[in-house]
Design a protein around this motif. Structure first.
Motif, mmCIF file in Angstrom:
data_model
loop_
_atom_site.group_PDB
_atom_site.id
_atom_site.type_symbol
_atom_site.label_atom_id
_atom_site.label_comp_id
_atom_site.label_asym_id
_atom_site.label_seq_id
_atom_site.Cartn_x
_atom_site.Cartn_y
_atom_site.Cartn_z
ATOM 1 N N LEU A 42 -5.192 0.433 -2.147
ATOM 2 C CA LEU A 42 -5.949 -0.824 -2.019
ATOM 3 C C LEU A 42 -5.391 -1.882 -3.001
ATOM 4 O O LEU A 42 -5.227 -3.027 -2.610
ATOM 5 N N ALA A 43 -5.105 -1.758 -4.365
ATOM 6 C CA ALA A 43 -4.625 -2.242 -5.221
ATOM 7 C C ALA A 43 -3.218 -2.757 -4.939
ATOM 8 O O ALA A 43 -2.978 -3.807 -4.891
ATOM 9 N N GLY A 44 -2.353 -1.903 -4.358
ATOM 10 C CA GLY A 44 -1.071 -2.348 -3.886
ATOM 11 C C GLY A 44 -1.147 -3.343 -2.605
ATOM 12 O O GLY A 44 -0.174 -4.036 -2.555
ATOM 13 N N VAL B 67 2.916 -5.782 -10.030
ATOM 14 C CA VAL B 67 3.001 -4.632 -11.071
ATOM 15 C C VAL B 67 1.812 -4.560 -11.729
ATOM 16 O O VAL B 67 1.231 -3.272 -12.235
ATOM 17 N N VAL B 68 1.146 -5.573 -12.209
ATOM 18 C CA VAL B 68 -0.002 -5.504 -12.927
ATOM 19 C C VAL B 68 -1.326 -4.942 -12.009
ATOM 20 O O VAL B 68 -1.965 -4.057 -12.439
ATOM 21 N N GLY C 195 0.944 -1.217 0.349
ATOM 22 C CA GLY C 195 -0.229 0.113 0.151
ATOM 23 C C GLY C 195 0.946 1.241 -0.020
ATOM 24 O O GLY C 195 0.441 2.295 -0.627
ATOM 25 N N CYS C 196 1.848 1.351 0.701
ATOM 26 C CA CYS C 196 2.709 2.456 0.649
ATOM 27 C C CYS C 196 3.491 2.614 -0.612
ATOM 28 O O CYS C 196 3.616 3.875 -1.095
ATOM 29 N N ILE C 197 3.879 1.581 -1.209
ATOM 30 C CA ILE C 197 4.623 1.778 -2.540
ATOM 31 C C ILE C 197 3.544 2.445 -3.561
ATOM 32 O O ILE C 197 3.847 3.119 -4.224
ATOM 33 N N ALA C 198 2.203 1.872 -3.384
ATOM 34 C CA ALA C 198 1.229 2.214 -4.116
ATOM 35 C C ALA C 198 1.034 3.773 -4.083
ATOM 36 O O ALA C 198 0.731 4.358 -4.974
#
Length: 103
Positions: free
Chosen positions: A52-54, A86-87, A17-20
């Protein structure tokens, strides 16, 4: 009988989440003059959906880590986790920015 380590979902979810959030912040906070058609709170949607996706990518990593502890090939698990992250991050950015910057 080999013991399986306890897999914590919190750390991979938080990291993903943090990376995203950092990735989407680069796009969202880089806009100097947003289009008035986007609305007043246009940046809320990408700042929620993309992390959320991350986080879901982090959950997948935790699942693959658990599977590798049970005998799945560790290298394949890490590579598959990276591809899925990544996707998922790309899809989260597209869904978050749809109708605004991603037009």
């Amino acid at each position: 009988m080999p013991t399986t380590p306890s897999v914590s979902l919190f750390k991979p979810m938080l990291l993903g989440g943090c990376i995203a959030l950092l990735a989407i912040s680069f796009f969202v906070f880089g806009v100097d003059n947003p289009n008035p058609a986007w609305g007043k709170y246009w940046m809320v949607r990408p700042l929620i959906i993309t992390p959320l996706a991350g986080a879901m990518g982090g959950v997948f990593y935790a699942f693959m880590d658990y599977q590798s502890a049970r005998g799945f090939n560790r290298t394949l698990a890490v590579l598959l986790s990276l591809v899925v992250f990544v996707v998922g991050l790309w899809l989260g950015i597209v869904l978050g920015l749809a109708g605004t910057m991603w037009n």
